[in-house]
Design an enzyme around this catalytic site. Structure first.
Site, PDB file in Angstrom:
ATOM      1  N   ASP A 121       0.852  -1.195   0.000  1.00 19.22           N
ATOM      2  CA  ASP A 121       0.000   0.000   0.000  1.00 19.22           C
ATOM      3  C   ASP A 121       0.891   1.250   0.000  1.00 19.22           C
ATOM      4  OD1 ASP A 121      -3.033   0.905   0.805  1.00 19.22           O
ATOM      5  OD2 ASP A 121      -1.544   2.238   1.670  1.00 19.22           O
TER       6      ASP A 121
ATOM      7  N   GLU B  38      -3.016   0.068  -3.944  1.00 24.40           N
ATOM      8  CA  GLU B  38      -2.933  -1.106  -3.084  1.00 24.40           C
ATOM      9  C   GLU B  38      -3.107  -2.401  -3.869  1.00 24.40           C
ATOM     10  OE1 GLU B  38      -5.649  -0.176   0.031  1.00 24.40           O
ATOM     11  OE2 GLU B  38      -5.624  -2.225   0.789  1.00 24.40           O
TER      12      GLU B  38
HETATM   13  N1  DCP Z   1      -8.777   8.461  -0.858  1.00 23.63           N
HETATM   14  C1  DCP Z   1      -9.828   9.344  -1.048  1.00 23.63           C
HETATM   15  N2  DCP Z   1     -10.843   9.426  -0.119  1.00 23.63           N
HETATM   16  C2  DCP Z   1     -10.832   8.632   0.990  1.00 23.63           C
HETATM   17  C3  DCP Z   1      -9.780   7.715   1.185  1.00 23.63           C
HETATM   18  C4  DCP Z   1      -8.755   7.664   0.236  1.00 23.63           C
HETATM   19  O1  DCP Z   1      -9.843  10.063  -2.054  1.00 23.63           O
HETATM   20  N3  DCP Z   1     -11.816   8.739   1.893  1.00 23.63           N
HETATM   21  C5  DCP Z   1      -7.677   8.423  -1.850  1.00 23.63           C
HETATM   22  C6  DCP Z   1      -6.547   9.330  -1.423  1.00 23.63           C
HETATM   23  C7  DCP Z   1      -5.477   8.430  -0.920  1.00 23.63           C
HETATM   24  C8  DCP Z   1      -5.713   7.167  -1.708  1.00 23.63           C
HETATM   25  O2  DCP Z   1      -7.109   7.115  -1.968  1.00 23.63           O
HETATM   26  O3  DCP Z   1      -4.180   8.954  -1.105  1.00 23.63           O
HETATM   27  C9  DCP Z   1      -5.275   5.929  -0.979  1.00 23.63           C
HETATM   28  O4  DCP Z   1      -5.995   5.785   0.220  1.00 23.63           O
HETATM   29  P1  DCP Z   1      -5.392   5.158   1.526  1.00 23.63           P
HETATM   30  O5  DCP Z   1      -6.511   4.797   2.409  1.00 23.63           O
HETATM   31  O6  DCP Z   1      -4.428   4.072   1.150  1.00 23.63           O
HETATM   32  O7  DCP Z   1      -4.609   6.353   2.252  1.00 23.63           O
HETATM   33  P2  DCP Z   1      -3.255   7.078   1.885  1.00 23.63           P
HETATM   34  O8  DCP Z   1      -2.483   6.360   0.842  1.00 23.63           O
HETATM   35  O9  DCP Z   1      -3.550   8.496   1.577  1.00 23.63           O
HETATM   36  O10 DCP Z   1      -2.474   7.044   3.261  1.00 23.63           O
HETATM   37  P3  DCP Z   1      -1.781   5.806   4.030  1.00 23.63           P
HETATM   38  O11 DCP Z   1      -0.334   6.167   4.125  1.00 23.63           O
HETATM   39  O12 DCP Z   1      -2.431   5.788   5.363  1.00 23.63           O
HETATM   40  O13 DCP Z   1      -2.051   4.579   3.224  1.00 23.63           O
HETATM   41 CA    CA Z   2      -2.178   4.122   0.978  1.00 24.63          CA
HETATM   42 CA    CA Z   3      -4.943   2.055   0.145  1.00 27.50          CA
END
Ligand code: DCP
Ligand code: CA
Ligand code: CA
Length: 354
Positions: free
Chosen positions: A9, A108
């Site tokens: 991820d 992911e």
């Molecule tokens: N995303 C979004 N709205 C959400 C959750 C996620 O638009 N409610 C988008 C933005 C994130 C991407 O999907 O960058 C991936 O989601 P993740 O849950 O994997 O979170 P991140 O990659 O941002 O952070 P982490 O380091 O916790 O994985």
């Molecule tokens: Ca992520």
């Molecule tokens: Ca993710």
């Protein structure tokens, strides 16, 4: 069957890409999402980098709330086209590590690395998990070198454990949870860490004093079924680190097969078995090349009069053993030759793979 599952991820994905494109943002809070419009904006936060998370900013939160928490953060719109392009490039890298992969979202994916059990002959399980860890490190390195982005990798005996390992190793981490470590790893986690346990389920459990997975394990399967219906059984299994869901790849190859038509119809066993051995070898090579196992073997015979028959055998366990494939498929072919005296026009071999 023992498996090795890797979960990968990307860290703060959208925001990390923005940092890469704009190095001057590094070290500052970055929020990607709707326009905050000085605190009056509608819409939500897509994601935030770790600096912004220190202020309590999270994905899904109203952008106005994020603005309240940190008005000085760098607020950026969602540039989906760019994120999609980067995602495609990352998935191309991930896919190279196993033909058994599953893309879950933009950032992911799962890989089934179980083939390393077979690639190394007679090494201890400890060494196999070490090998898996090395693959995880290599994948992280390759993504970083090619994309200048960090990710977190979790490795375990199934998808649930691998994903939880990733969660616990974030950001830019790598965590391996071997089968014998699963219980110790899961016990101290909160019940809502378990995939499948949402806020409502967690609340219900908390009401009866259950917060940790170690406590959740005290409830019987029957009790959980009574509380949550069919999902209860899943919860019971997951609390024990049991999860058999397969990593299902995009392009599903279900079987591998070869067939050959003789130049002239024949009953000559030496010729028939000679050619058949070549077919076995070709089918086997393709199997190994794609890191699969076989379970069902089918032999096809077409006689002089075009009448076509098949005979199959299904093994108790999936196998990657060349000798088993050879022995079992030759037995099937022999049965054809013994029960029918007609000359053969074509022979074929097909294996169902898993
Ligand atoms: N995303 C979004 N709205 C959400 C959750 C996620 O638009 N409610 C988008 C933005 C994130 C991407 O999907 O960058 C991936 O989601 P993740 O849950 O994997 O979170 P991140 O990659 O941002 O952070 P982490 O380091 O916790 O994985
Ligand atoms: Ca992520
Ligand atoms: Ca993710």
């Amino acid at each position: 069957m023992q498996r090795i599952i890797l979960h990968c991820d990307m860290d703060y994905f959208f925001a990390q890409i923005e940092e890469r494109e704009n190095p001057q943002f590094k070290g500052k809070p970055v929020v990607v999402g709707a326009d905050p419009k000085g605190g009056k904006g509608r819409g939500v936060v897509s994601t935030a980098n770790y600096e912004a998370r220190k202020y309590g900013i999270k994905s899904g939160m109203p952008i106005s709330k994020a603005y309240q928490l940190c008005p000085d953060a760098i607020f950026l719109p969602v540039n989906m086209e760019l994120y999609q392009k980067v995602s495609n490039e990352i998935m191309e890298i991930i896919k190279k590590y196993s033909p058994k992969y599953e893309i879950i979202s933009l950032d992911e994916a799962y890989l089934d690395l179980s083939h390393i059990f077979y690639d190394r002959e007679k090494v201890s399980t400890g060494e196999i998990w070490l090998e898996a860890e090395k693959i995880g490190e290599k994948l992280k390195r390759e993504i970083f070198e090619k994309e200048k982005l960090t990710c977190t990798v979790g490795i375990g005996p199934n998808k649930v454990v691998a994903k939880l390992a990733t969660e616990k190793a974030k950001p830019n981490g790598l965590k391996v949870v071997k089968p014998e470590e699963v219980e110790k790893f899961l016990d101290p986690l909160d019940v809502d860490d378990l995939p499948g346990i949402g806020p409502k389920t967690a609340e219900k459990l908390r009401k009866i004093g259950i917060n940790k997975i170690s406590e959740l394990k005290k409830l019987s399967k029957e009790k959980l079924k009574e509380m949550f219906g069919k999902v209860g059984e899943r919860i019971w299994e997951r609390a024990r680190g049991i999860d058999e869901t397969p990593v299902s790849q995009e392009e599903i190859i279900k079987s591998i097969g070869r067939q050959i038509t003789f130049e002239r119809d024949t009953r000559n066993p030496r010729l028939i078995f000679g050619i058949f051995e070549k077919l076995i070898k070709e089918v086997y090579d393709e199997l190994i090349e794609n890191n699969f196992s076989f379970k069902t073997i089918t032999v096809i015979c077409r006689y002089k009069d075009f009448e076509t028959h098949t005979k199959s055998r299904t093994l108790k366990e999936p196998s990657r053993d060349f000798e088993i494939l050879k022995k079992e498929s030759k037995k099937l072919l022999l049965r054809f030759l013994l029960e029918n005296k007609k000359p053969l026009r074509l022979i074929g071999l097909r294996i169902k793979i898993c």
